[in-house]
Design an enzyme around this catalytic site. Sequence first.
Site: not given
Length: 132
Positions: A39, A80, A87
Site C-alpha cells: 500500500e 489508513e 478495500e
Amino acid sequence: MKTQEYPKRNTKKGKGGFKRVYCACIYSRDGILAAWSEEQGFRQVVLVAIVSCTLGFYFGESFTQKILLILPGFLCVIVELFNSAIENAIDHTSIKPHPFAKKAKDMGSAAQFLSLLFVVVVWGVFCYERWF
C-alpha cells in the site's frame, strides 16, 4: 420456556493467555508488513507520522503539547490501516463494480482525508500561534 442456544465458539480462536498475546503481536506485525509492502498510501502516511513525531518532540514545550502534535500523525496511520483493510476485504469479495462497494471504499477514503485534514489543522494552528 426454551433457553436460547448460542453458536459454538470458533475453534480457531482457542488460544488463551500469553500465547494469545504472542499470536496477536505476530498477526499485527504481518498486517503492518503487508500494508508497507503493498500500500503506497500507507507508506505515505507513515512518512507523515514520522515527520509529525519528529517535529512534535522538537517543538512541543510540554508533554501534553508533544502528544497533541504527535497524535494526528499516528491517527493517520491507523485510519489508513482500516481503509486498506476495507478495500482488501471488498476486493476479495468481488472486483466487479457495485454501488455498496464503491460507497464503502469512498467512506474509507473520506475517513483518511479527514485524518489528514486533522494533521493540517493541528499543525496549522500550532504554527500560527507560535510564529504569527
